[in-house]
Motif scaffolding. Structure first.
Motif, PDB file in Angstrom:
ATOM      1  N   ALA A 251      -7.957 -28.100  42.550  1.00 60.94           N
ATOM      2  CA  ALA A 251      -8.447 -28.354  41.198  1.00 60.94           C
ATOM      3  C   ALA A 251      -8.491 -29.835  40.866  1.00 60.94           C
ATOM      4  O   ALA A 251      -8.584 -30.206  39.705  1.00 60.94           O
ATOM      5  CB  ALA A 251      -7.562 -27.619  40.183  1.00 60.94           C
ATOM      6  N   ASP A 252      -8.412 -30.686  41.871  1.00 59.57           N
ATOM      7  CA  ASP A 252      -8.454 -32.122  41.616  1.00 59.57           C
ATOM      8  C   ASP A 252      -9.865 -32.620  41.345  1.00 59.57           C
ATOM      9  O   ASP A 252     -10.051 -33.741  40.872  1.00 59.57           O
ATOM     10  CB  ASP A 252      -7.884 -32.892  42.818  1.00 59.57           C
ATOM     11  CG  ASP A 252      -6.398 -32.627  43.013  1.00 59.57           C
ATOM     12  OD1 ASP A 252      -5.737 -32.298  42.009  1.00 59.57           O
ATOM     13  OD2 ASP A 252      -5.919 -32.729  44.153  1.00 59.57           O
ATOM     14  N   ARG A 253     -10.853 -31.801  41.654  1.00 54.17           N
ATOM     15  CA  ARG A 253     -12.238 -32.231  41.499  1.00 54.17           C
ATOM     16  C   ARG A 253     -13.083 -31.069  40.980  1.00 54.17           C
ATOM     17  O   ARG A 253     -13.008 -29.955  41.484  1.00 54.17           O
ATOM     18  CB  ARG A 253     -12.790 -32.705  42.846  1.00 54.17           C
ATOM     19  CG  ARG A 253     -14.207 -33.252  42.780  1.00 54.17           C
ATOM     20  CD  ARG A 253     -14.722 -33.648  44.154  1.00 54.17           C
ATOM     21  NE  ARG A 253     -13.974 -34.770  44.725  1.00 54.17           N
ATOM     22  CZ  ARG A 253     -13.199 -34.680  45.786  1.00 54.17           C
ATOM     23  NH1 ARG A 253     -13.067 -33.525  46.420  1.00 54.17           N
ATOM     24  NH2 ARG A 253     -12.559 -35.740  46.249  1.00 54.17           N
ATOM     25  N   VAL A 254     -13.881 -31.333  39.948  1.00 52.57           N
ATOM     26  CA  VAL A 254     -14.812 -30.336  39.420  1.00 52.57           C
ATOM     27  C   VAL A 254     -16.216 -30.737  39.833  1.00 52.57           C
ATOM     28  O   VAL A 254     -16.663 -31.867  39.587  1.00 52.57           O
ATOM     29  CB  VAL A 254     -14.713 -30.229  37.883  1.00 52.57           C
ATOM     30  CG1 VAL A 254     -15.820 -29.332  37.335  1.00 52.57           C
ATOM     31  CG2 VAL A 254     -13.355 -29.674  37.483  1.00 52.57           C
TER      32      VAL A 254
ATOM     33  N   ASP B 164     -23.473 -33.707  31.888  1.00 53.54           N
ATOM     34  CA  ASP B 164     -23.613 -33.530  30.452  1.00 53.54           C
ATOM     35  C   ASP B 164     -23.766 -32.067  30.046  1.00 53.54           C
ATOM     36  O   ASP B 164     -23.814 -31.754  28.860  1.00 53.54           O
ATOM     37  CB  ASP B 164     -24.836 -34.307  29.936  1.00 53.54           C
ATOM     38  CG  ASP B 164     -24.697 -35.802  30.130  1.00 53.54           C
ATOM     39  OD1 ASP B 164     -23.557 -36.298  30.050  1.00 53.54           O
ATOM     40  OD2 ASP B 164     -25.719 -36.478  30.362  1.00 53.54           O
ATOM     41  N   CYS B 165     -23.854 -31.167  31.016  1.00 57.12           N
ATOM     42  CA  CYS B 165     -24.063 -29.745  30.725  1.00 57.12           C
ATOM     43  C   CYS B 165     -22.771 -29.111  30.204  1.00 57.12           C
ATOM     44  O   CYS B 165     -21.677 -29.432  30.679  1.00 57.12           O
ATOM     45  CB  CYS B 165     -24.556 -29.020  31.971  1.00 57.12           C
ATOM     46  SG  CYS B 165     -24.979 -27.285  31.690  1.00 57.12           S
ATOM     47  N   VAL B 166     -22.898 -28.186  29.247  1.00 55.34           N
ATOM     48  CA  VAL B 166     -21.715 -27.568  28.643  1.00 55.34           C
ATOM     49  C   VAL B 166     -21.103 -26.497  29.542  1.00 55.34           C
ATOM     50  O   VAL B 166     -19.988 -26.031  29.269  1.00 55.34           O
ATOM     51  CB  VAL B 166     -22.070 -26.921  27.281  1.00 55.34           C
ATOM     52  CG1 VAL B 166     -22.591 -27.968  26.311  1.00 55.34           C
ATOM     53  CG2 VAL B 166     -23.083 -25.784  27.458  1.00 55.34           C
ATOM     54  N   SER B 167     -21.789 -26.089  30.596  1.00 46.99           N
ATOM     55  CA  SER B 167     -21.347 -24.939  31.383  1.00 46.99           C
ATOM     56  C   SER B 167     -19.975 -25.142  32.036  1.00 46.99           C
ATOM     57  O   SER B 167     -19.257 -24.177  32.276  1.00 46.99           O
ATOM     58  CB  SER B 167     -22.384 -24.603  32.461  1.00 46.99           C
ATOM     59  OG  SER B 167     -22.592 -25.697  33.331  1.00 46.99           O
ATOM     60  N   HIS B 168     -19.598 -26.391  32.340  1.00 47.18           N
ATOM     61  CA  HIS B 168     -18.309 -26.615  33.001  1.00 47.18           C
ATOM     62  C   HIS B 168     -17.209 -27.042  32.035  1.00 47.18           C
ATOM     63  O   HIS B 168     -16.084 -27.311  32.463  1.00 47.18           O
ATOM     64  CB  HIS B 168     -18.450 -27.662  34.109  1.00 47.18           C
ATOM     65  CG  HIS B 168     -18.952 -28.992  33.617  1.00 47.18           C
ATOM     66  ND1 HIS B 168     -20.286 -29.291  33.552  1.00 47.18           N
ATOM     67  CD2 HIS B 168     -18.299 -30.089  33.167  1.00 47.18           C
ATOM     68  CE1 HIS B 168     -20.438 -30.520  33.086  1.00 47.18           C
ATOM     69  NE2 HIS B 168     -19.262 -31.020  32.839  1.00 47.18           N
ATOM     70  N   GLU B 169     -17.505 -27.090  30.722  1.00 40.21           N
ATOM     71  CA  GLU B 169     -16.484 -27.494  29.757  1.00 40.21           C
ATOM     72  C   GLU B 169     -15.300 -26.535  29.754  1.00 40.21           C
ATOM     73  O   GLU B 169     -14.139 -26.953  29.634  1.00 40.21           O
ATOM     74  CB  GLU B 169     -17.089 -27.574  28.350  1.00 40.21           C
ATOM     75  CG  GLU B 169     -18.009 -28.764  28.138  1.00 40.21           C
ATOM     76  CD  GLU B 169     -18.543 -28.815  26.718  1.00 40.21           C
ATOM     77  OE1 GLU B 169     -18.100 -27.983  25.885  1.00 40.21           O
ATOM     78  OE2 GLU B 169     -19.383 -29.679  26.428  1.00 40.21           O
ATOM     79  N   VAL B 170     -15.580 -25.232  29.893  1.00 37.90           N
ATOM     80  CA  VAL B 170     -14.507 -24.237  29.892  1.00 37.90           C
ATOM     81  C   VAL B 170     -13.575 -24.452  31.076  1.00 37.90           C
ATOM     82  O   VAL B 170     -12.345 -24.350  30.950  1.00 37.90           O
ATOM     83  CB  VAL B 170     -15.104 -22.813  29.925  1.00 37.90           C
ATOM     84  CG1 VAL B 170     -14.010 -21.766  30.098  1.00 37.90           C
ATOM     85  CG2 VAL B 170     -15.907 -22.538  28.662  1.00 37.90           C
ATOM     86  N   LEU B 171     -14.149 -24.757  32.226  1.00 37.20           N
ATOM     87  CA  LEU B 171     -13.346 -24.990  33.424  1.00 37.20           C
ATOM     88  C   LEU B 171     -12.481 -26.241  33.266  1.00 37.20           C
ATOM     89  O   LEU B 171     -11.284 -26.237  33.594  1.00 37.20           O
ATOM     90  CB  LEU B 171     -14.261 -25.119  34.640  1.00 37.20           C
ATOM     91  CG  LEU B 171     -13.596 -25.412  35.992  1.00 37.20           C
ATOM     92  CD1 LEU B 171     -12.554 -24.354  36.318  1.00 37.20           C
ATOM     93  CD2 LEU B 171     -14.649 -25.493  37.088  1.00 37.20           C
ATOM     94  N   LEU B 172     -13.052 -27.319  32.777  1.00 35.82           N
ATOM     95  CA  LEU B 172     -12.295 -28.554  32.573  1.00 35.82           C
ATOM     96  C   LEU B 172     -11.151 -28.337  31.584  1.00 35.82           C
ATOM     97  O   LEU B 172     -10.019 -28.801  31.806  1.00 35.82           O
ATOM     98  CB  LEU B 172     -13.222 -29.663  32.064  1.00 35.82           C
ATOM     99  CG  LEU B 172     -14.184 -30.277  33.079  1.00 35.82           C
ATOM    100  CD1 LEU B 172     -15.173 -31.194  32.376  1.00 35.82           C
ATOM    101  CD2 LEU B 172     -13.418 -31.052  34.142  1.00 35.82           C
ATOM    102  N   ARG B 173     -11.435 -27.634  30.501  1.00 36.49           N
ATOM    103  CA  ARG B 173     -10.403 -27.379  29.495  1.00 36.49           C
ATOM    104  C   ARG B 173      -9.279 -26.516  30.063  1.00 36.49           C
ATOM    105  O   ARG B 173      -8.098 -26.753  29.790  1.00 36.49           O
ATOM    106  CB  ARG B 173     -11.044 -26.705  28.275  1.00 36.49           C
ATOM    107  CG  ARG B 173     -10.104 -26.521  27.110  1.00 36.49           C
ATOM    108  CD  ARG B 173     -10.866 -26.267  25.812  1.00 36.49           C
ATOM    109  NE  ARG B 173     -11.753 -25.125  25.915  1.00 36.49           N
ATOM    110  CZ  ARG B 173     -13.086 -25.204  25.880  1.00 36.49           C
ATOM    111  NH1 ARG B 173     -13.669 -26.391  25.745  1.00 36.49           N
ATOM    112  NH2 ARG B 173     -13.829 -24.130  25.965  1.00 36.49           N
ATOM    113  N   HIS B 174      -9.647 -25.511  30.868  1.00 39.02           N
ATOM    114  CA  HIS B 174      -8.648 -24.639  31.487  1.00 39.02           C
ATOM    115  C   HIS B 174      -7.723 -25.436  32.416  1.00 39.02           C
ATOM    116  O   HIS B 174      -6.501 -25.263  32.391  1.00 39.02           O
ATOM    117  CB  HIS B 174      -9.355 -23.537  32.278  1.00 39.02           C
ATOM    118  CG  HIS B 174      -8.443 -22.725  33.140  1.00 39.02           C
ATOM    119  ND1 HIS B 174      -7.682 -21.683  32.662  1.00 39.02           N
ATOM    120  CD2 HIS B 174      -8.163 -22.813  34.476  1.00 39.02           C
ATOM    121  CE1 HIS B 174      -6.977 -21.169  33.645  1.00 39.02           C
ATOM    122  NE2 HIS B 174      -7.249 -21.830  34.757  1.00 39.02           N
TER     123      HIS B 174
END
Length: 226
Positions: free
Chosen positions: A113-116, A122-132
């Motif tokens: 999980a060190d890299r997404v 700028d896409c919102v699709s990975h915001e949930v993953l980053l926040r988690h």
């Protein structure tokens, strides 16, 4: 004037060109089906897709660089324009799932999980993953632009990071082929159409917009404007 003259001579059939601005992720996972559907419904309409970052879509619509913009949001009720004069309408949802490389050992530990891995930062699709990852695991991962959904999947499979991708892109591979989604979040992102809210739209633009409203999953939502 030329567009109005063409509309009057078209005998009821939409003709003309539509410039569609879209994020790279949507261009990969949705644009092909939309182009085929448009060609079937409106053979006289020529669609010209243009890839741009998520933050550029609405400003490109407002500036007249494209006729219709397609972007993603996590809130289907958020249809408030960010730029005056630009209409925004939620169309349909795309299920997303987080993936990472599987461990060959039984009971695999959480994926690296060190890299997404992202298609568009700028896409919102990975915001949930980053926040988690920040709240549940206490890590602040770096973000790596993978360039495409397929590239993000391949990098995740190789254990070089985690990614949030459309479920349909990996549904057959989850749990095998070195892809896992356990202990990682999933979410729904919603496709939105953006266009300049004028009293009259060129026939080709109006036809493409109407086709978008009838896309799978959009029928349950009534258009917010005429």
């Amino acid at each position: 004037m030329d567009e109005m003259a063409a509309a009057l001579q078209a005998d009821g059939e939409a003709t003309g060109r539509v410039m569609v601005g879209s994020t790279a992720l949507l261009m990969e996972c949705e644009m092909g089906d939309l182009l085929r559907e448009c060609r079937y419904r409106y053979p006289g309409v020529q669609v010209s897709p243009k890839v741009m970052t998520a933050t550029r879509v609405e400003s490109a619509v407002a500036a007249g660089e494209v006729d219709i913009g397609l972007s993603l949001t996590l809130d289907p009720e958020d249809e408030v324009p960010r730029v005056p004069g630009v209409c925004r309408q939620t169309l349909f949802k795309i299920p997303f799932v987080s993936i990472g490389g599987a461990s060959p050992n039984p009971g695999p530990p959480p994926p690296d999980a060190d890299r997404v891995l992202v298609v568009d930062p700028d896409c919102v699709s990975h915001e949930v993953l980053l926040r988690h990852l920040k709240t549940e695991r206490g890590v602040s991962p770096s973000v790596l632009e993978a360039g495409s959904t397929r590239s993000a999947i391949n990098l995740a499979r190789a254990g070089l990071g985690v990614a949030m991708v459309p479920r349909l892109a990996v549904e057959q591979d989850l749990g095998r082929d070195a892809l896992v989604a356990e202990r990682l979040p999933s979410t729904d992102a919603y496709v939105q159409a953006l266009w300049v809210g004028t009293t009259w739209l060129p026939p080709a633009v109006s036809a493409f917009l109407e086709m978008l409203r009838k896309a799978p999953g959009a029928a349950a939502r009534q258009p917010a404007f005429a």
